[in-house]
Scaffold this motif. Structure first.
Motif, PDB file in Angstrom:
ATOM      1  N   TYR A 228       0.808  -1.218   0.000  1.00 43.63           N
ATOM      2  CA  TYR A 228       0.000   0.000   0.000  1.00 43.63           C
ATOM      3  C   TYR A 228       0.847   1.277   0.000  1.00 43.63           C
ATOM      4  O   TYR A 228       0.291   2.380  -0.015  1.00 43.63           O
ATOM      5  CB  TYR A 228      -0.918   0.030   1.225  1.00 43.63           C
ATOM      6  CG  TYR A 228      -1.937  -1.087   1.260  1.00 43.63           C
ATOM      7  CD1 TYR A 228      -2.728  -1.355   0.153  1.00 43.63           C
ATOM      8  CD2 TYR A 228      -2.098  -1.856   2.398  1.00 43.63           C
ATOM      9  CE1 TYR A 228      -3.662  -2.387   0.187  1.00 43.63           C
ATOM     10  CE2 TYR A 228      -3.033  -2.890   2.445  1.00 43.63           C
ATOM     11  CZ  TYR A 228      -3.812  -3.151   1.334  1.00 43.63           C
ATOM     12  OH  TYR A 228      -4.735  -4.153   1.360  1.00 43.63           O
ATOM     13  N   PHE A 231       0.365   4.317  -2.428  1.00 44.79           N
ATOM     14  CA  PHE A 231      -0.776   5.229  -2.367  1.00 44.79           C
ATOM     15  C   PHE A 231      -0.514   6.449  -1.476  1.00 44.79           C
ATOM     16  O   PHE A 231      -1.392   7.290  -1.326  1.00 44.79           O
ATOM     17  CB  PHE A 231      -2.015   4.495  -1.832  1.00 44.79           C
ATOM     18  CG  PHE A 231      -2.488   3.377  -2.717  1.00 44.79           C
ATOM     19  CD1 PHE A 231      -2.921   3.637  -4.007  1.00 44.79           C
ATOM     20  CD2 PHE A 231      -2.482   2.071  -2.261  1.00 44.79           C
ATOM     21  CE1 PHE A 231      -3.359   2.609  -4.820  1.00 44.79           C
ATOM     22  CE2 PHE A 231      -2.917   1.033  -3.073  1.00 44.79           C
ATOM     23  CZ  PHE A 231      -3.353   1.301  -4.362  1.00 44.79           C
ATOM     24  N   CYS A 234      -1.847  10.294  -2.035  1.00 42.80           N
ATOM     25  CA  CYS A 234      -2.902  10.360  -3.056  1.00 42.80           C
ATOM     26  C   CYS A 234      -3.807  11.560  -2.766  1.00 42.80           C
ATOM     27  O   CYS A 234      -4.337  11.684  -1.656  1.00 42.80           O
ATOM     28  CB  CYS A 234      -3.736   9.074  -3.056  1.00 42.80           C
ATOM     29  SG  CYS A 234      -2.874   7.678  -3.793  1.00 42.80           S
ATOM     30  N   SER A 239      -7.881   8.013  -6.477  1.00 41.52           N
ATOM     31  CA  SER A 239      -6.547   7.521  -6.816  1.00 41.52           C
ATOM     32  C   SER A 239      -6.299   6.112  -6.299  1.00 41.52           C
ATOM     33  O   SER A 239      -5.352   5.452  -6.730  1.00 41.52           O
ATOM     34  CB  SER A 239      -5.479   8.473  -6.257  1.00 41.52           C
ATOM     35  OG  SER A 239      -5.675   9.785  -6.723  1.00 41.52           O
ATOM     36  N   LEU A 240      -7.127   5.640  -5.361  1.00 42.97           N
ATOM     37  CA  LEU A 240      -6.965   4.294  -4.822  1.00 42.97           C
ATOM     38  C   LEU A 240      -7.557   3.258  -5.769  1.00 42.97           C
ATOM     39  O   LEU A 240      -8.398   3.576  -6.618  1.00 42.97           O
ATOM     40  CB  LEU A 240      -7.654   4.187  -3.460  1.00 42.97           C
ATOM     41  CG  LEU A 240      -7.157   5.123  -2.338  1.00 42.97           C
ATOM     42  CD1 LEU A 240      -8.001   4.908  -1.087  1.00 42.97           C
ATOM     43  CD2 LEU A 240      -5.697   4.868  -2.041  1.00 42.97           C
ATOM     44  N   ASP A 241      -7.128   2.003  -5.571  1.00 41.03           N
ATOM     45  CA  ASP A 241      -7.754   0.909  -6.312  1.00 41.03           C
ATOM     46  C   ASP A 241      -9.230   0.838  -5.936  1.00 41.03           C
ATOM     47  O   ASP A 241      -9.593   1.095  -4.773  1.00 41.03           O
ATOM     48  CB  ASP A 241      -7.073  -0.417  -5.985  1.00 41.03           C
ATOM     49  CG  ASP A 241      -5.650  -0.471  -6.535  1.00 41.03           C
ATOM     50  OD1 ASP A 241      -5.357   0.315  -7.452  1.00 41.03           O
ATOM     51  OD2 ASP A 241      -4.849  -1.278  -6.021  1.00 41.03           O
ATOM     52  N   PRO A 242     -10.098   0.475  -6.868  1.00 38.86           N
ATOM     53  CA  PRO A 242     -11.541   0.462  -6.565  1.00 38.86           C
ATOM     54  C   PRO A 242     -11.902  -0.378  -5.348  1.00 38.86           C
ATOM     55  O   PRO A 242     -12.680   0.062  -4.488  1.00 38.86           O
ATOM     56  CB  PRO A 242     -12.160  -0.099  -7.847  1.00 38.86           C
ATOM     57  CG  PRO A 242     -11.184   0.271  -8.927  1.00 38.86           C
ATOM     58  CD  PRO A 242      -9.828   0.179  -8.286  1.00 38.86           C
ATOM     59  N   ASP A 243     -11.336  -1.599  -5.249  1.00 41.91           N
ATOM     60  CA  ASP A 243     -11.669  -2.468  -4.116  1.00 41.91           C
ATOM     61  C   ASP A 243     -11.202  -1.849  -2.800  1.00 41.91           C
ATOM     62  O   ASP A 243     -11.921  -1.888  -1.790  1.00 41.91           O
ATOM     63  CB  ASP A 243     -11.021  -3.846  -4.291  1.00 41.91           C
ATOM     64  CG  ASP A 243     -11.634  -4.612  -5.456  1.00 41.91           C
ATOM     65  OD1 ASP A 243     -12.749  -4.237  -5.887  1.00 41.91           O
ATOM     66  OD2 ASP A 243     -10.996  -5.568  -5.932  1.00 41.91           O
ATOM     67  N   LEU A 244     -10.000  -1.281  -2.808  1.00 41.24           N
ATOM     68  CA  LEU A 244      -9.471  -0.667  -1.595  1.00 41.24           C
ATOM     69  C   LEU A 244     -10.304   0.548  -1.208  1.00 41.24           C
ATOM     70  O   LEU A 244     -10.607   0.756  -0.022  1.00 41.24           O
ATOM     71  CB  LEU A 244      -8.011  -0.262  -1.816  1.00 41.24           C
ATOM     72  CG  LEU A 244      -7.291   0.396  -0.638  1.00 41.24           C
ATOM     73  CD1 LEU A 244      -7.269  -0.540   0.567  1.00 41.24           C
ATOM     74  CD2 LEU A 244      -5.861   0.782  -1.033  1.00 41.24           C
ATOM     75  N   ARG A 245     -10.682   1.354  -2.186  1.00 32.14           N
ATOM     76  CA  ARG A 245     -11.494   2.540  -1.895  1.00 32.14           C
ATOM     77  C   ARG A 245     -12.844   2.142  -1.296  1.00 32.14           C
ATOM     78  O   ARG A 245     -13.326   2.767  -0.351  1.00 32.14           O
ATOM     79  CB  ARG A 245     -11.697   3.363  -3.167  1.00 32.14           C
ATOM     80  CG  ARG A 245     -12.433   4.678  -2.911  1.00 32.14           C
ATOM     81  CD  ARG A 245     -12.536   5.542  -4.143  1.00 32.14           C
ATOM     82  NE  ARG A 245     -13.468   5.011  -5.120  1.00 32.14           N
ATOM     83  CZ  ARG A 245     -13.130   4.490  -6.286  1.00 32.14           C
ATOM     84  NH1 ARG A 245     -11.853   4.420  -6.637  1.00 32.14           N
ATOM     85  NH2 ARG A 245     -14.038   4.021  -7.125  1.00 32.14           N
TER      86      ARG A 245
END
Length: 582
Positions: A228, A231, A234, A239-245
């Motif tokens: 991670y 990131f 950011c 700016s984060l990955d969709p799943d992480l967001r």
């Protein structure tokens, strides 16, 4: 024998279940010099499980091998230890080695001996730190199962206590460390580092902060570790990955901790209303002890984040205070310089006054003496009935002396005026709008005495004009004082500031007697008496407008007067070059 039958009943002839290599296993050490004991133990415990964990059995055939085994495997949970091996007390010496040299207090030790008389049970259980003592002849499969299960549960409880103590020590140490951080990013990095240390496991993590408490507010990534770390910094959640967001947004929405498999989510709300989410991805699933410690640690973070916020606010306030002190210091230094200059002018004026008084005393003595003497002679002549020609001659002498006296007084006045108008200016950025407002406020008591109203109109956007604040205040004050002086009781006086890229204008409008055409021609001359008279019996020297013009001229500006006619008031306007600083 019945004991042997117990062992046989434990084992069923059934196919083995596939082993899950991802599950943690209980490590068991069998230390005995009899190979048959090792084989029998493995056979009896081949399908043993506790809490879903099977066994990993390690073997050593002497006390010397046992020392190496125990040193290389500090996470062994239980030891099935023979007493008599290479020596009669080899097993007991190994107990001392484990407890005193390795300082391993959590491993559970079960002594097994085939010769109980060599090591009596009561003496051994008192003198040595062991947890159970069994004769090999009585240790059936069921009893082995019972003894081992009790030992493993005891080991598990001790491990939790050790981990809890270690975790609490880390939390206490971390508290002082985290409270010392003065920047939000450094604090966030410290939080991830301390959590990894607390769990004693490598883990990837991310820490995000949301300033507002409303759903939908943006959040910022303050720190990241492992996968991670990319990131960090950011600017937006996108700016984060969709799943992480989605996981972070869900944590803000749920507002509580979440423990699932190898992922941990901590939610923290600070006293100042800010929200923090810490997402961890560990190599193993957290135990109940790990979760409890993480929750305790998280409860301390609110204070740490608020401390940083308060420190930053205090630092900002301190910086603002230092700026204000510096500005005030500069203003005081400028005022001191102006006072010094005024003091020098006052000293020069005082010297000039003394010189004038000396000149007046000397130069006026002779003409006054002539006038006094001639008047006495004139009195005698009139009393004696002298001819008209003699009386006329004395009167002519008196007239000449009077003319000389008048000329001398005019000369002195001109010299005084020249000194009075020896004006210098010091240019600096000045808020003209604020200056006009201050002058209006200072003159309000005089206006109130005549039941007059003063209004001020200034632009919303204020620029700083380069001029001498004290001199411009004097000029504007003269105009406002005149407006009050010549306006009727109950009248109104309007001040206005306007301007463009070329000129800054200050206007003063009154409701006085107005100006005649002949007044406009001599308006700004010295000692001029205009047609209008003060409405409240005030005195007038006739110098005010001439001083205004002198000050404005030295600034490169212009002063004008306009009047619709007698009885309709007048407007005086000062125009200055618009050399400004925004």
């Amino acid at each position: 024998m019945a004991e042997q039958d117990d062992v046989l009943y434990l084992i069923e002839d059934a196919g083995e279940m596939p082993e899950d290599t991802n599950l943690r296993k209980w490590k068991i050490a069998v230390i005995d010099d009899d190979q048959a004991v090792h084989e029998g133990t493995r056979f009896a415990l081949s399908d043993y499980t506790l809490n879903g964990q099977s066994l990993e059995i390690l073997s050593a055939y002497s006390a010397a091998e046992g020392q190496i085994l125990m040193r290389d495997n500090p996470d062994i949970a239980a030891v099935l230890l023979d007493v008599i091996m290479e020596t009669d007390d080899a097993g007991l010496e190994l107990v001392e080695f484990i407890r005193n040299e390795l300082h391993n207090e959590t491993v559970r030790i079960i002594l097994r001996t085939g010769q109980p008389g060599q090591a009596p049970e009561r003496r051994v259980i008192v003198d040595y730190d062991i947890n159970d003592y069994k004769a090999k002849t009585e240790l059936t499969a069921d009893k082995l199962f019972t003894s081992l299960t009790a030992a493993l549960r005891s080991y598990q409880q001790l491990e939790r206590m050790v981990q809890t103590r270690r975790g609490l020590e880390i939390i206490i140490d971390a508290a002082s460390t985290l409270y010392d951080f003065r920047s939000m990013q450094r604090l966030a990095e410290g939080v991830l580092t301390q959590i990894a240390s607390l769990l004693n496991v490598d883990c990837a993590g991310i820490l995000v902060l949301r300033d507002g408490g409303d759903i939908g507010d943006d959040f910022a990534v303050l720190a990241g570790s492992g996968c991670y770390s990319r990131f960090i910094g950011c600017p937006t959640p996108q700016s984060l990955d969709p799943d992480l967001r989605l996981m972070v947004e869900d944590a803000f929405r749920r507002r509580k901790h979440d423990f699932a498999d190898q992922r941990t989510v901590l939610y923290i709300r600070t006293g100042s209303g800010r929200e923090v989410v810490v997402l961890l991805q560990a190599e193993r699933q957290l135990s109940e002890t790990d979760r409890a410690l993480v929750e305790i640690f998280g409860s301390r973070l609110s204070i740490a984040f608020d401390n940083v916020i308060l420190y930053q606010q205090l630092h900002a306030a301190n910086t603002q205070l230092e700026d204000r002190v510096a500005q005030r210091t500069r203003a005081l230094m400028q005022a001191n310089r102006r006072l010094s200059a005024q003091w020098l002018r006052l000293q020069r004026a005082n010297g000039f006054k003394n010189e004038i008084l000396g000149t007046v005393a000397h130069d006026l003595k002779n003409p006054l003496g002539v006038i006094l003497g001639r008047t006495e002679m004139l009195t005698e002549l009139i009393g004696a009935g002298s001819p008209k020609e003699n009386v006329a001659a004395q009167i002519e002498h008196i007239r000449d002396a009077t003319k000389r006296l008048t000329a001398m007084v005019d000369h002195l006045i001109n010299d005084a005026m020249a000194d009075a108008f020896d004006i210098t200016i010091r240019r600096e950025p000045v808020d003209i709008s604020a200056l006009v407002t201050d002058v209006a406020e200072a003159n309000k008591p005089s206006a109130v005495n005549k039941q007059q109203a003063i209004t001020v109109s200034v632009p919303a956007h204020r620029d700083l004009t380069l001029c001498d604040a004290d001199r411009m205040r004097e000029a504007i004050d003269n105009l406002v004082s005149n407006a009050i002086k010549y306006s009727p009781i109950g009248g109104s006086i309007a001040l206005a500031v306007s301007g463009d890229s070329i000129t800054v204008s200050i206007s003063v409008t009154d409701e006085g007697a107005g100006l005649l055409p002949e007044d406009l021609d001599r308006l700004f001359g010295r000692f001029q008496r205009l047609s209008a008279k003060p409405t409240g019996g005030e005195s007038s020297t006739g110098l005010g407008l001439s001083i205004v013009k002198r000050i404005v001229d030295m600034h490169g500006g212009d002063v004008t007067a306009e009047s619709p006619g007698p009885g309709r008031g007048a407007t005086f306007t000062i125009s200055l070059p618009a050399t400004t600083e925004t």
